[in-house]
Motif scaffolding. Sequence first.
Motif: not given
Length: 546
Positions: A151-171
């Motif tokens: 785990l990278e605590e500052e770069s993951n599914v929650q944090f980074g460019e695009g926010g949490a929605g980047t790793f989703s279905d994009g609904k």
Amino acid sequence: MLRAHEIKLHYGEGTEKLPELVRRRFRLREGEPARWSIVRESLDARDRELLLVYTVDFSLEGPEALKREQALLRDFRGKGLEQAEERAYRPEGGPPPPGALRPVVAGFGPCGIFAALTLARLGWRPLVLERGKAMEERVRDVEAFWRDGVLEEESNVQFGEGGAGTFSDGKLTTRIKDRRVFWVLEALAAAGAPPEILYKQKPHIGTDVLREVVVRLREQTEALGGQVRFSCKVTGLETEEGRLRAVLVNGGPGAGGERIEARALVLALGHSARDTLRVLRETGLPMEQKAFSMGVRIEHLQSMVTEVQYGGLSGEGPGPGPADYQLSCRTAEGRGVYTFCMCPGGQVVGAVSQAGRLATNGMSYSRRDGMNANSALLVDVRPEDMGSPDPLAGVAFQERWEERAYRAGGGGYRAPAQRLGSFMTERAEEGDSFPDSPLQPSYCPGVTWTALESCLPDFVARGIREGVPLLDKKLPGFGSPEAVLTAIESRSSSPVRLLRDKETLQSAVAGVYPGGEGAGYAGGIVSAAVDGVRIGEKIASAGAEA
């Protein structure tokens, strides 16, 4: 311009037939309508036949066009015809006055992206601070976590460019009624999203395409004078007499960080910036508890879901693709039990941002061609469940159960999982994994088969057990004993609301604008984006008038 409703095609028929259907329906002349466009497309499978149902805007031409359109409205009012509403929208607000400081946007998820884009288009050259990394580096970190559990605590599914929605279905489905919705969709389409998102009833982008779209939106903001800085975390606010004076980044000047003078700050933090929320509480920013939900991800074979929803129906050409669902019910004690963020042909992923804790989410690519369907299966969590009046008691509640889920998974960010059959009977049977079943958990980095009681609040477990038979009546097969439950789904929404004025959208600290999902004012990509547009407009209007 007129708007026609309930124009139907058999599935597989081309949309080029729509003008002819409109002409016949409303007795137009040969060659009419002169201009037309699709406003809405939905799928109707209720009568054992697949139909696509359209709403179409159209107009006539010629010297008597207006007169004839008015006559059509009189003849067909209440019969599927009405005056078309204007869909186009442009953000409102003036340019910055001489000497105005750049507005600062904290967070680059949907709210932050569209707040920044709005300000940039109005000439304000915003400065965006995103605690995570840019897209390419972020994707590498996330894929390494799913593969190796590092785990990278500052770069993951929650944090980074695009926010949490980047790793989703994009609904992109939303229930809000706001003209800014269409502007958001137009901006996404112009940045590379499929053009049909402008009219599909349930539009989606998919995480693979969304990643590219987000980068293009950032490039548009920068081309208009905005600046996006990554690995920059807001660690404090400097205020004077109830007004914002500066934003502290990465600890501030005394800690190797910096002080950025500002008079306007958009707090688009997302729902997982728990450390920043604690800093804001100490700063005195008003906030309150908010109800949220907690539960598991549930997986079925996508083929089962599609067969139940569309089984026996066919039309010319290819089928309608993987089916989705949205289910809800209430328990005897009145708690809501419902599915959320359903990902057709998707996978369950680790959505972790803190060491020693575990959270899950659902994701799918644009093709939605995975074997499994997954959805959050959630139960209401009320403020009285949190055991404390502290505004951040819900955050602590989430953290406590995420820690238990991590331990139940055995470490390494493996997730605890259980077959629905044994969960419903409260018995974790030997061989619960059903190794020969075609339905296997998709969660990465992997699962540990175990009883889920240890990592779910009692009322959540009870709610799921009571709700599943009710949901199965609505979608037969939903309650299949072989369905896979993976814990814990704890971040479907924010457990806190950062208070703001309804008119100015500012906090009690003047110049601070809480927004989006993390602040408790949105529930998805589009609603968060619209909130960002509204905040950008407020800043531009207030500054231009100052």
